[in-house]
Design an enzyme around this catalytic site. Structure first.
Site, PDB file in Angstrom:
ATOM      1  N   GLU A   1       0.849  -1.184   0.000  1.00 11.15           N
ATOM      2  CA  GLU A   1       0.000   0.000   0.000  1.00 11.15           C
ATOM      3  C   GLU A   1       0.886   1.236   0.000  1.00 11.15           C
ATOM      4  O   GLU A   1       1.905   1.300   0.702  1.00 11.15           O
ATOM      5  CB  GLU A   1      -0.934  -0.010   1.208  1.00 11.15           C
ATOM      6  CG  GLU A   1      -1.979  -1.103   1.108  1.00 11.15           C
ATOM      7  CD  GLU A   1      -3.003  -1.066   2.232  1.00 11.15           C
ATOM      8  OE1 GLU A   1      -4.097  -1.609   2.023  1.00 11.15           O
ATOM      9  OE2 GLU A   1      -2.726  -0.517   3.304  1.00 11.15           O
TER      10      GLU A   1
ATOM     11  N   CYS B   1       4.004   8.470   0.797  1.00 13.33           N
ATOM     12  CA  CYS B   1       4.515   7.501   1.770  1.00 13.33           C
ATOM     13  C   CYS B   1       4.657   6.166   1.053  1.00 13.33           C
ATOM     14  O   CYS B   1       3.656   5.566   0.649  1.00 13.33           O
ATOM     15  CB  CYS B   1       3.538   7.398   2.947  1.00 13.33           C
ATOM     16  SG  CYS B   1       4.056   6.258   4.242  1.00 13.33           S
TER      17      CYS B   1
ATOM     18  N   CYS C   1       6.345  -6.777   7.295  1.00 15.53           N
ATOM     19  CA  CYS C   1       7.343  -6.210   8.200  1.00 15.53           C
ATOM     20  C   CYS C   1       7.722  -7.252   9.241  1.00 15.53           C
ATOM     21  O   CYS C   1       6.905  -8.103   9.608  1.00 15.53           O
ATOM     22  CB  CYS C   1       6.771  -4.967   8.890  1.00 15.53           C
ATOM     23  SG  CYS C   1       7.994  -4.005   9.810  1.00 15.53           S
TER      24      CYS C   1
ATOM     25  N   CYS D   1       6.177  -3.852  15.877  1.00 15.45           N
ATOM     26  CA  CYS D   1       5.896  -2.751  16.802  1.00 15.45           C
ATOM     27  C   CYS D   1       4.431  -2.878  17.243  1.00 15.45           C
ATOM     28  O   CYS D   1       3.530  -3.002  16.410  1.00 15.45           O
ATOM     29  CB  CYS D   1       6.148  -1.409  16.121  1.00 15.45           C
ATOM     30  SG  CYS D   1       7.888  -1.170  15.647  1.00 15.45           S
TER      31      CYS D   1
ATOM     32  N   CYS E   1       1.498  -0.662  15.847  1.00 18.02           N
ATOM     33  CA  CYS E   1       1.470  -0.459  14.398  1.00 18.02           C
ATOM     34  C   CYS E   1       0.690  -1.568  13.706  1.00 18.02           C
ATOM     35  O   CYS E   1       1.023  -2.754  13.847  1.00 18.02           O
ATOM     36  CB  CYS E   1       2.902  -0.408  13.865  1.00 18.02           C
ATOM     37  SG  CYS E   1       3.008  -0.148  12.076  1.00 18.02           S
TER      38      CYS E   1
ATOM     39  N   CYS F   1      -0.996   7.020   9.537  1.00 20.60           N
ATOM     40  CA  CYS F   1       0.285   6.485   9.994  1.00 20.60           C
ATOM     41  C   CYS F   1       0.082   5.216  10.820  1.00 20.60           C
ATOM     42  O   CYS F   1      -0.708   5.189  11.762  1.00 20.60           O
ATOM     43  CB  CYS F   1       1.001   7.546  10.840  1.00 20.60           C
ATOM     44  SG  CYS F   1       2.631   7.037  11.391  1.00 20.60           S
TER      45      CYS F   1
END
Length: 385
Positions: free
Chosen positions: A111, A125, A132, A136, A139, A361
């Site tokens: 994305e 972005c 990933c 985190c 996130c 974010c």
């Protein structure tokens, strides 16, 4: 009597033609020579011509390269490609944010988000990995397992897709809507530094997309061994995904901290090539209610960043389905920012953008990945479940 099977054709794989969009200038010239498209004496000239068509005009058809001989264009098409990846889904938020789900290959999707009114005009972005590994805890993107690194061509393709949609070909010098690039999408850029560095070389080239290196920011959770290489190879701006001022809390929020704790991280930032008041590091700090948003934490942050040329982006937490975290109250965020401001730090509060399309974010996670996971769970159930 023995029997010999001819397996020469079994499992044959048709070579994939390389996409010229992902080659740096030297690599492009070398590829033309290797493919027999240009002689060594003419490779640089041919590379300059092709480069301008690809990265200044944004063409996807070798036939449109009108200042290149027809025979050479045919040879280029035989050995190379310029196609864009498939845009599976395009969403536009009420606030003008745009999000694209881009399929690079079967099962390989990322994305990418365009945010208007950020930087000089608008920021893109972009992602460096599919999924990933950092996990985190605040996130949403981190809940998606890593599939693989993106290639330089796939990173550049995200910029090309955005510029296609924004109708920004040929490359504008003034009044462009896409002025900044931030590696803050899916993945940890410093775990894919070679491809990221090549992509930045391509994006920043003045005869192509021409986005200044000072308008390209690479955000990392703190892969310290790659800091020097990042600064030296890219001259991009550095951003640190910080979110805590002590190791005990950061170990929870950003598990990579257990390998590279805060003291080592700060030392690496201070030694980052080119760091100065004119090229400050950005520290990203997501505001989590009752977790890291107290006045004491603000004062600790001031002490932690003392003598570092820095600015601090305060990010209101963007809730996502299944999270236990909450966003800090607005008054709490403003009080936190006031402490930082009084200490001399620029500390803008980032306006949440694209929340209605999960483009804010920390929210990037392929919808199709979620659908595939759901399908896998369904097929895993016994027939009579």
């Amino acid at each position: 009597m023995g029997v010999t099977l001819d397996l020469s054709r079994a499992g044959a794989v048709t070579p994939v033609r390389p996409n010229l969009s992902g080659l740096t200038r030297p690599a492009l010239a070398a590829a033309l020579v290797d493919a027999g498209v240009a002689s060594p004496e003419k490779a640089r000239m041919r590379a300059v011509q092709a480069w301008r068509w690809i990265h200044h005009y944004g063409v996807t058809d070798f036939g449109r390269m009108t200042d290149i001989a027809k025979e050479t264009r045919a040879a280029l098409a035989e050995h190379f490609r310029l196609d864009r990846p498939e845009v599976v889904e395009r969403q536009v938020s009420r606030d003008g944010t745009r999000k694209w789900l881009i399929r690079m290959a079967p099962g390989v999707e990322v994305e990418t988000v365009y945010i208007p009114d950020v930087g000089r005009a608008g920021a893109l972005c972009i992602s460096s990995q599919v999924g990933c590994t950092l996990n985190c805890t605040f996130c949403h993107t981190g809940t998606q397992a890593l599939v693989r690194n993106l290639t330089a061509a796939e990173i550049v393709a995200q910029v090309q897709v955005a510029r296609d949609d924004l109708e920004e070909w040929p490359s504008p010098k003034e009044d462009r809507r896409l002025s900044n690039i931030v590696f803050m999408g899916m993945g940890e850029p410093l775990y894919n530094l070679d491809a990221v560095a090549d992509a930045i070389d391509i994006i920043a080239d003045n005869e192509g997309i021409a986005i200044s290196r000072r308008r390209i920011t690479v955000s990392t959770s703190g892969v310290i061994p790659e800091f020097q290489a990042l600064g030296q190879r890219t001259q991009a701006m550095l951003a640190i995904s910080l979110h805590a001022t002590n190791d005990a809390l950061r170990d929870v929020l950003v598990p990579l901290n257990r390998k590279y704790p805060i003291a080592e991280l700060m030392a690496a930032v201070r030694a980052f090539p080119g760091l100065s008041n004119a090229r400050r590091a950005t520290f990203e700090y997501v505001m989590l209610k009752g977790v890291n948003d107290s006045p004491a934490e603000a004062r600790a942050l001031v002490q932690l960043l003392k003598a570092i040329p820095a600015k601090i982006n305060l990010i209101p937490f963007n809730p996502w389905p299944g999270t236990d975290y909450q966003c800090s109250d607005w008054g709490t965020i403003e009080a936190f920012a006031a402490i930082l401001n009084r200490a001399g730090f620029a500390s803008p509060i980032r306006t949440p953008r694209g929340r209605d399309i999960l483009a804010a974010c920390g929210q990037l996670k392929s919808e199709s990945e979620k659908l595939r996971a759901s399908a896998r769970r369904s097929t895993a159930l016994p027939p009579d479940a």
